[in-house]
Motif scaffolding. Structure first.
Motif, PDB file in Angstrom:
ATOM      1  N   ASP A  57       0.815  -1.211   0.000  1.00  0.00           N
ATOM      2  CA  ASP A  57       0.000   0.000   0.000  1.00  0.00           C
ATOM      3  C   ASP A  57       0.854   1.268   0.000  1.00  0.00           C
ATOM      4  O   ASP A  57       0.375   2.354   0.313  1.00  0.00           O
TER       5      ASP A  57
ATOM      6  N   ILE B 126      -2.378   7.052  -6.578  1.00  0.00           N
ATOM      7  CA  ILE B 126      -2.798   6.906  -5.172  1.00  0.00           C
ATOM      8  C   ILE B 126      -4.236   6.410  -5.140  1.00  0.00           C
ATOM      9  O   ILE B 126      -4.580   5.471  -4.422  1.00  0.00           O
TER      10      ILE B 126
ATOM     11  N   ALA C 257      -3.380   3.564  -2.371  1.00  0.00           N
ATOM     12  CA  ALA C 257      -2.159   3.696  -1.570  1.00  0.00           C
ATOM     13  C   ALA C 257      -2.427   4.418  -0.259  1.00  0.00           C
ATOM     14  O   ALA C 257      -3.239   5.343  -0.202  1.00  0.00           O
ATOM     15  N   ARG C 258      -1.745   3.981   0.780  1.00  0.00           N
ATOM     16  CA  ARG C 258      -1.848   4.638   2.083  1.00  0.00           C
ATOM     17  C   ARG C 258      -0.624   5.494   2.364  1.00  0.00           C
ATOM     18  O   ARG C 258      -0.638   6.325   3.263  1.00  0.00           O
ATOM     19  N   GLY C 259       0.433   5.260   1.621  1.00  0.00           N
ATOM     20  CA  GLY C 259       1.657   6.018   1.832  1.00  0.00           C
ATOM     21  C   GLY C 259       2.381   6.256   0.521  1.00  0.00           C
ATOM     22  O   GLY C 259       2.263   5.461  -0.411  1.00  0.00           O
TER      23      GLY C 259
ATOM     24  N   SER D 203      -2.708  14.402  -1.581  1.00  0.00           N
ATOM     25  CA  SER D 203      -2.556  13.016  -1.159  1.00  0.00           C
ATOM     26  C   SER D 203      -3.224  12.781   0.174  1.00  0.00           C
ATOM     27  O   SER D 203      -3.874  11.756   0.394  1.00  0.00           O
TER      28      SER D 203
ATOM     29  N   ALA E 273      -3.658   9.333   1.824  1.00  0.00           N
ATOM     30  CA  ALA E 273      -2.285   8.812   1.796  1.00  0.00           C
ATOM     31  C   ALA E 273      -1.318   9.806   2.448  1.00  0.00           C
ATOM     32  O   ALA E 273      -1.489  11.017   2.356  1.00  0.00           O
TER      33      ALA E 273
END
Lengths: 136, 136
Positions: A16, A42, A47-49, A75, A80
């Motif tokens: 992620d 993202i 995506a979380r990061g 983000s 994210a």
């Protein structure tokens, strides 16, 4: 892939976490395309990061600095967390001189520390069994 | 950096692992420059592992396939283990049709599994204290 490689910079997906980097001599148009592509990824990859390695960036201008700040905000709105890693001292000096403190942008000394902050870490021993080895 | 960004592809250093990716439409000249730059970096950074994400590569020819095999051999001679991650099925089909089995090249389903094989893994919780946050 639904998003074209408009910037010529690969965005790697590590679970992620998305990992990417900026090259030196980043022009404004490429900076915008980079931000667009990354926010798309993202969203599409969930995506979380995000880790952005800028160790190759030797100079920065206010346009690219603002892009990084806006990218971080976008983000965050998408859920994210962005970490900018590997800033060279001359870039930091330039940012301070420009009065741009990258407010809200998390930084890390290098990509390794950035990735660690995003939840990956170096294991003492590599596990077996996840590889398909062409030898066998 | 002593090596110029000849290929336009960033090579990230994550501890003793180098992470990079190939973009689609890789021409022969860029492929050679990529291999040269990567072997230089393995040596200069003292890398023990290399992850090459090829998920963006939609077609492959015998030239690029041979570059990957040679790169793997050179890296092994330098003491680093190379994992090629994220190969798309059409690329695998092409390789088999070309009679190139990428002998000696370790592969992984995706970048995440490749990085895991190289000794990084996702931790359940991100640690604190490695960040310099511009908020504070």
């Amino acid at each position: 892939m639904t998003v074209p490689a408009s910037t010529g910079v690969p965005i790697l997906r590590l679970g992620d976490v998305l990992v990417t980097g900026l090259l030196n001599e980043l022009d404004d148009k490429t900076a915008v395309a980079f931000a667009d592509e990354l926010t798309e990824r993202i969203s599409s990859d969930g995506a979380r990061g995000v880790l952005i390695d800028i160790s190759r960036l030797e100079i920065i201008d206010s346009y690219v600095a603002r892009m990084l700040m806006e990218l971080t905000t976008m983000s965050r709105l998408l859920g994210a967390r962005v970490i900018v890693a590997g800033m060279q001292p001359p870039v930091a000096i330039t940012l301070v001189e420009l009065g741009l403190q990258l407010t809200g942008v998390e930084t890390a000394l290098n990509a390794e520390q950035g990735l660690t902050a995003l939840g990956w870490h170096r294991s003492p021993q590599a596990p077996e069994g996840v590889l398909r080895d062409a030898h066998r």
